[in-house]
Design a protein around this motif. Structure first.
Motif, PDB file in Angstrom:
ATOM      1  N   PRO A  86       0.840  -1.208   0.000  1.00 25.23           N
ATOM      2  CA  PRO A  86       0.000   0.000   0.000  1.00 25.23           C
ATOM      3  C   PRO A  86       0.871   1.252   0.000  1.00 25.23           C
ATOM      4  CG  PRO A  86      -0.723  -1.554   1.681  1.00 25.23           C
ATOM      5  CD  PRO A  86       0.560  -2.080   1.128  1.00 25.23           C
ATOM      6  N   GLY A  87       0.444   2.256  -0.749  1.00 28.69           N
ATOM      7  CA  GLY A  87       1.170   3.512  -0.818  1.00 28.69           C
ATOM      8  C   GLY A  87       2.345   3.476  -1.773  1.00 28.69           C
ATOM      9  N   SER A  88       2.299   2.589  -2.770  1.00 29.75           N
ATOM     10  CA  SER A  88       3.382   2.513  -3.748  1.00 29.75           C
ATOM     11  C   SER A  88       3.481   3.818  -4.524  1.00 29.75           C
ATOM     12  CB  SER A  88       3.120   1.347  -4.713  1.00 29.75           C
ATOM     13  OG  SER A  88       4.098   1.301  -5.705  1.00 29.75           O
ATOM     14  N   ASP A  89       4.719   4.297  -4.733  1.00 34.82           N
ATOM     15  CA  ASP A  89       4.930   5.576  -5.412  1.00 34.82           C
ATOM     16  C   ASP A  89       4.790   5.470  -6.926  1.00 34.82           C
ATOM     17  OD1 ASP A  89       5.344   6.872  -3.018  1.00 34.82           O
ATOM     18  OD2 ASP A  89       7.518   6.588  -3.068  1.00 34.82           O
ATOM     19  N   ASN A  90       5.156   4.339  -7.502  1.00 36.08           N
ATOM     20  CA  ASN A  90       5.137   4.189  -8.949  1.00 36.08           C
ATOM     21  C   ASN A  90       3.779   3.616  -9.381  1.00 36.08           C
ATOM     22  OD1 ASN A  90       5.629   3.826 -11.628  1.00 36.08           O
ATOM     23  ND2 ASN A  90       7.635   2.900 -11.328  1.00 36.08           N
ATOM     24  N   HIS A  91       2.862   4.490  -9.751  1.00 31.17           N
ATOM     25  CA  HIS A  91       1.512   4.068 -10.089  1.00 31.17           C
ATOM     26  C   HIS A  91       1.452   3.311 -11.413  1.00 31.17           C
ATOM     27  CE1 HIS A  91      -0.217   6.101  -6.690  1.00 31.17           C
ATOM     28  NE2 HIS A  91       0.439   7.217  -7.016  1.00 31.17           N
TER      29      HIS A  91
END
Length: 160
Positions: free
Chosen positions: A82-87
């Motif tokens: 959760p909260g991954s920077d690379n969408h």
């Protein structure tokens, strides 16, 4: 279109002593079962597979079990944090997992369409064990320790 009566249908199909149906135009081609049956003489996923060998039938049941089990694993795996920077990467991984899950589910569905009772039980057993291990609360930590489920796959979790 011509209305087919019983006499016309009797001329087209002949019952063989082994219970299979053949047509007059294709005497060596068996008709597909349209009701559940038990036995190792089935065609599962591919023409001529598993054949008449009991060992190959057992292997086919194992393959169907593994497909169903893997489908449950893919449905419940957590590759993304959760909260991954690379969408973009997260979206591609989600898409690939979804395609894999749907592909596995369709293969299981097609195998069940053989109408073989053993194949049906192998598929249900694979889904059952896969969900028990990966999707149920039996082997999960307490709900406070498990992060909230994100929408990294479909279907949404069941709330019982």
């Amino acid at each position: 279109m011509e209305n087919m009566n019983d006499d016309h249908m009797h001329g087209m199909m002949n019952n063989k002593s082994d219970g299979g149906l053949t047509t007059a135009m294709h005497p060596h081609k068996m008709m597909m079962h349209m009701t559940f049956f038990w036995g190792s003489d089935a065609q599962i996923l591919f023409s001529g597979w598993p054949g008449t060998s009991t060992g190959m039938y057992v292997l086919a049941l194992i393959v169907v079990f593994v497909l169903a089990f893997t489908s449950e694993f893919v449905s419940n795996c957590r590759l993304l944090k959760p909260g991954s920077d690379n969408h973009v990467t997260a979206g591609l991984v989600q898409t690939l997992l979804h395609a894999l899950r749907v592909g596995l589910a369709y293969l299981v569905m097609l195998a069940i369409m053989s109408f073989n009772g053993g194949v049906f039980l192998a598929a249900v057993s694979g889904h059952l064990l896969g969900f028990l291990l990966f999707g149920s609360q039996v082997f999960n930590k307490s709900s406070a320790d498990v992060p909230a489920k994100t929408s990294d796959h479909l279907p949404p979790p069941m709330s019982c």
